[in-house]
Design an enzyme around this catalytic site. Structure first.
Site, short mmCIF file in Angstrom:
data_model
loop_
_atom_site.label_atom_id
_atom_site.label_comp_id
_atom_site.label_asym_id
_atom_site.label_seq_id
_atom_site.Cartn_x
_atom_site.Cartn_y
_atom_site.Cartn_z
N GLU A 45 23.15 -21.96 -53.52
CA GLU A 45 23.87 -22.18 -52.40
C GLU A 45 22.00 -20.79 -51.56
OE1 GLU A 45 27.25 -21.68 -48.86
OE2 GLU A 45 27.69 -22.00 -51.08
N LYS A 114 25.58 -27.93 -44.32
CA LYS A 114 27.47 -27.45 -44.54
C LYS A 114 28.29 -28.28 -43.49
CE LYS A 114 29.74 -24.35 -47.79
NZ LYS A 114 30.02 -23.09 -47.88
N CYS A 175 29.63 -25.64 -52.35
CA CYS A 175 30.29 -25.07 -52.84
C CYS A 175 31.60 -25.18 -52.40
CB CYS A 175 29.83 -23.91 -51.92
SG CYS A 175 30.53 -22.37 -52.90
N SER A 380 37.75 12.51 -67.23
CA SER A 380 38.74 13.34 -67.04
C SER A 380 39.78 12.77 -68.56
CB SER A 380 40.21 12.46 -66.22
OG SER A 380 40.45 10.86 -66.53
#
Length: 739
Positions: A45, A114, A175, A380
Site C-alpha cells: 500500500e 480505496k 488492505c 539494571s
C-alpha cells in the site's frame, strides 16, 4: 496443462517520503518478478510515497513527487511486458484518495481508489484521504503533464473497476477492505474476478498473524480464486513495524508465504497457478452460480495482454529453479513454472519468538536510517533491561545471518554503522558485532544489590556489549546537598521515618540521575572509543508499568526508543525463557527467579522494595485491566461487572471492587505520564501510547465519584453487607514517580 499464471507479491521495506529509495526497491522487485516468469506484480500500500507519511499527505509536494516517481517507473525498460499494480496517493477532483494504479507497457490502465479507510487503532487514514463511495462506477481522471508526456495519454478511468486481460480478470481489495464485513472480494468473485490483489500496510502485533491468515484463506474458500496478499515490511518511519508475511492463497489454501521477519529490503513472493483450477472450484458449487447470475457487473477495463501462456506453447521440459520464461532447459523450450503445490501446514512464530524478531527488525531499520553509531542501555539486572538487551543481541544475530546469506545491503549498512565503510570488515560473529554497536552500563547505588550487579555483568559479557559499571551515590548526594543548603531540611526514606513525599523524592532523584547519565554516555562513549556519531538511548519500561504509571517521569524510561514499551511483563518473562534456550544463555533463569524491584529504597532486615507490592496489584492483574480497558472498551463499572464473573470464585465482590477502583485511581493520577512516553514499537493491543494509539484525556477526576459509588452499591448488595468506601482508592501509593 490449462492456463498457468505466475503472480508475484513484492514485499518491500519502504520509507516515508524516500521517493528515490522507494522507486529503486520497486524496480528491483519488478526485475525479480520478471526473472521468475511473473506477468502480474503487486506491491504494498502507498509504496511510491511510503505508507507512514502522516500529515505529509496533506501537502501538495507529496502528490507531485509521487507522480514524478511514477513517470520514471512508466518509462523504465524493466517495467514493460508485465501488469503492475502500484500504490500512491492521488488527488481527483480536488479530493485526496489512497489509490492503486494498474500499469501496462508504459500506460496507466486504471486508478482504483480505496473504498474503506483504516481509521482506528494506529490508523488515521480518514484524516488524509476520502473513501470512494461510487461503487462499480468509473470517471475520467485527467493526468498531470509529467505523465501525459511519458505515457502519451490524457485521461485514465478512475473508480471502482477491474482489469480484464485476454485470459482472466484482476481486481483489488485494498488492505482494510479485507477486514470489513462486506468485503469487495465477495461481489468481485461473483462477477468473475479470478485474481484478487490485496496491497497492504498491516502492522505487526503479537499473535495477530494467524487472524490475518484466516481472513485471507476464507476470502477464497467459499467462492474460489487466487488471492495475492502483499504486505509491507520494516519500519516506515514511525512506531509500527510491518511484518511482511505476504502470501498467495488459492481456493482457500496457502500456496506460498514470505518471511514474517526479515532485514531484506526486497522480497518477492510468487506462485504459479492454473486458472482452470479456480473455474473448476467455482463450477462445482451450484449456490455460488445462482448468486453469481444475479450479481451486478463491475466496469471492466480491457488490457490487450495475457497473464498466461497458451497451453499449446508449453513443451515438456525439466524446471530448474529461476530459469527465465522462454529459456532452453535440457534442449527444450520452457514457457513457465509448474503449478505451485499448496503448503501442507504453516509454521508460525510463537509470541516469544515474535518478540525476539519483530522489535529487532524495527531497531535495525531505525539504527541504519538514523545514521547513529549504535545503542545504549542502562542495564539494571532486572527483567526489563535484560529483555531489551536480548532484543538488541537478537538484532545482531539477524545481521550476521543476513550477511552470511549474501545480503549486500545489510553488509554495507553494518560496515557504515561501525565506521568500517572502506575496509574489508565483515560481521560474521554476533557477539563481536554486538561489542561494536551495543553499550550497556550498570548504574548502581547504595540501595542496589550485588546480585543485580552480577546479573548485569554476566549478561553483558555473554552477548558482548561494551559494558561499564558505576555508582550514582555521589551525584544524588550532590543534588540533595543543594536542596538541603537551600531549604535547611533533609528528606528521609520511609524506612528511616520519612513521609510519603520524602520517600518519593529520594527515589525519583536516583532515577532521573540515571537518565542524565544515560544521555551523557550515549553522546560520548563513541568518542571515547575513537568513533564518530552518537548512540540511541533505549528505554526499558514495559506496557504494564506505563499503563499503571509505575515509573518516574523523565527517568531512564525517557529515551530515544523503547523496544518493549508495548509488551507486557508476562510476555517479556516468556521471551527471556525462550531466549535462554534459543540463544543458549543458561543463566537467564536468574533474571526470572529474582522478584521485580526498582532498588530505589534502602534494604533492611524487615523490608525490601518489590514492584508488585508498591503497585498494589500483580502484573497478571495489570495485564487483565489493560485488555479490559482498551480492547474491551470497559470503564470502571463494565470492568467490575466482567471481573465479578472471572474472579468471583477466588475474591469477594468488595475485593474485586477495591482492585478495580485502585487501578482506575492510579491510572488516572498517572495518565499525564503517557504524554511523554518514549516512542516504542507497537506490539500489544492494549498499549496506552498517548494520542497515537490511545486517544484519551490525561486529566481526570481521579475520585470517579459516580462510577465508584455505583460499584460500591453493587458490591454491598452482592454481599448483603456494608458498602466499601472510596478511601481505599485514594490512599497514596509508594511507587516511584507517582508525582
Amino acid at each position: 496443462m490449462g492456463h498457468l499464471v505466475t503472480v508475484a507479491a513484492a514485499q518491500l521495506d519502504q520509507w516515508a517520503l524516500d521517493f528515490q529509495g522507494n522507486l529503486d526497491r520497486i524496480l528491483q522487485s519488478i526485475r525479480q518478478a520478471k526473472k521468475i516468469g511473473a506477468k502480474y506484480r503487486i506491491g504494498p500500500e502507498l509504496e511510491i510515497s511510503g505508507y507512514g507519511c502522516g500529515d505529509h499527505f496533506l501537502e501538495p509536494d507529496t502528490y507531485l513527487h509521487s507522480w514524478e516517481a511514477l513517470a520514471k517507473l512508466l518509462e523504465h525498460p524493466d517495467a514493460q511486458e508485465i501488469l503492475l499494480d502500484v500504490g500512491m496517493p492521488v488527488t481527483h477532483h480536488s479530493v485526496h484518495y489512497n489509490c492503486r494504479l494498474f500499469i501496462l507497457n508504459g500506460r496507466i490502465l486504471l486508478i482504483r481508489p480505496k473504498l474503506h479507510l483504516a481509521s482506528d487503532g494506529n490508523y488515521r487514514e480518514a484524516r488524509w484521504f476520502t473513501t470512494w463511495s461510487k461503487l462499480r462506477q468509473l470517471e475520467e481522471h485527467y493526468l498531470p503533464r509529467v505523465i501525459r508526456k511519458v505515457a502519451g495519454q490524457e485521461t485514465v478511468p478512475f473508480g471502482d473497476g477491474v482489469i480484464a486481460t485476454l485470459d482472466t480478470v484482476v481486481g483489488t481489495e485494498l488492505c482494510e477492505e479485507l477486514f470489513t464485513p462486506q468485503s469487495p472480494h465477495i461481489a468481485m468473485g461473483l462477477d468473475g474476478v479470478e485474481i484478487f490483489g490485496n496491497p497492504s500496510a498491516s502492522h505487526w502485533e503479537l499473535r495477530k498473524l494467524g487472524t490475518r491468515i484466516d481472513l485471507i484463506k476464507n476470502a477464497t474458500a467459499k467462492s474460489g480464486g487466487i488471492y495475492v496478499y502483499c504486505n509491507q515490511q520494516g519500519c516506515d518511519g514511525d512506531r509500527l513495524y510491518f511484518d511482511g508475511a505476504s502470501m498467495v492463497v488459492v481456493n482457500g489454501k496457502v500456496a506460498v508465504m514470505g518471511t514474517q521477519f526479515s532485514l531484506r529490503d526486497v522480497e518477492v513472493v510468487s506462485a504459479t497457478v492454473d486458472l482452470e483450477s479456480v473455474r473448476a472450484y467455482r463450477g462445482k458449487h451450484h449456490s455460488r452460480s445462482v448468486q453469481a447470475s444475479h450479481t451486478t457487473a463491475y466496469p471492466r477495463v480491457k488490457a490487450d495482454f495475457a497473464l498466461s501462456a497458451p497451453p499449446s506453447a508449453v513443451v515438456d521440459g525439466t524446471w530448474e529453479g529461476d530459469a527465465p520464461v522462454g529459456s532452453h532447459v535440457d534442449g527444450k523450450k520452457w514457457w513457465g513454472r509448474p503449478p505451485t503445490i499448496p503448503l501442507e501446514s504453516l509454521e508460525l512464530c510463537g509470541p516469544f519468538e515474535e518478540i525476539a524478531y519483530g522489535p529487532a527488525c524495527w531497531l535495525w531499520d531505525y539504527l541504519r536510517r538514523s545514521k547513529a553509531a549504535g545503542f545504549f542501555v542502562p542495564l539494571s539486572g532486572g527483567v526489563d533491561s535484560c529483555a531489551v538487551s536480548l532484543i538488541v543481541y537478537s538484532m545482531c544475530r539477524m545481521v550476521v545471518d543476513a550477511v552470511k546469506e549474501g545480503d549486500k545491503t545489510v553488509l554495507n549498512d553494518a560496515k557504515r554503522i561501525v565506521g568500517e565503510d572502506d575496509s574489508a570488515y565483515v560481521p560474521n560473529d554476533a557477539v563481536e558485532f554486538c561489542g561494536r554497536i551495543f553499550h550497556t552500563c550498570y548504574m548502581g547505588s547504595k540501595n542496589s544489590t550485588t546480585e543485580t550487579r552480577k546479573r548485569a555483568a554476566d549478561l553483558a559479557q555473554h552477548i558482548g556489549s561494551y559494558h561499564l559499571d558505576l555508582d550514582i551515590d555521589s551525584i544524588t548526594s550532590a543534588f540533595l546537598s543543594v536542596f538541603s543548603a537551600v531549604t535547611k531540611r533533609e528528606p528521609r526514606f520511609k524506612v528511616h521515618g520519612g513521609s510519603w513525599a520524602e520517600n518519593q523524592a529520594l527515589q525519583n532523584v536516583q532515577a532521573r540521575t540515571r537518565m542524565v547519565l544515560a544521555y551523557l554516555m550515549g553522546q560520548l562513549l563513541p568518542w571515547c572509543r575513537g568513533r564518530l556519531g552518537g548512540l540511541l538511548v533505549l528505554g526499558t519500561a514495559n506496557v504494564d508499568e506505563s499503563l499503571r504509571g509505575y515509573f518516574t517521569k523523565y527517568d531512564c524510561s525517557a529515551a530515544d526508543l523503547n523496544p518493549i514499551g508495548a509488551i507486557s511483563k508476562n510476555d517479556l518473562r516468556g521471551f527471556i525463557k525462550y531466549a535462554q534456550e534459543a540463544f543458549d544463555i543458561p543463566f537467564l533463569i536468574e533474571f526470572l527467579d529474582a522478584p521485580p524491584t526498582a532498588e530505589l529504597e534502602p534494604i533492611t532486615d524487615s523490608y525490601q522494595q518489590k514492584d508488585e507490592v508498591d503497585m498494589g496489584m500483580t502484573y497478571d492483574e495489570l495485564s487483565r485491566f489493560g485488555r479490559l480497558r482498551k480492547v474491551d472498551m470497559s470503564g470502571p463499572w463494565s470492568m467490575f461487572s466482567k471481573l465479578i464473573y472471572e474472579w468471583g470464585s477466588a475474591l469477594s465482590p468488595s475485593e474485586i471492587a477495591g482492585k478495580v477502583k485502585r487501578f482506575f485511581f492510579y491510572y488516572s493520577i498517572n495518565r499525564h505520564k503517557m504524554t511523554i512516553l518514549t516512542p516504542s514499537v507497537h506490539c500489544e493491543s492494549y498499549s496506552p501510547d498517548d494520542n497515537r494509539f490511545d486517544l484519551r484525556p490525561f486529566l481526570y477526576n481521579a475520585a470517579w465519584t459516580w462510577q465508584f459509588s455505583k460499584i460500591d452499591r453493587a458490591a454491598a448488595e452482592m454481599e448483603k453487607g456494608p458498602s466499601v468506601t472510596q478511601d481505599e482508592a485514594t490512599v497514596h501509593g509508594t511507587e516511584p514517580g507517582s508525582k
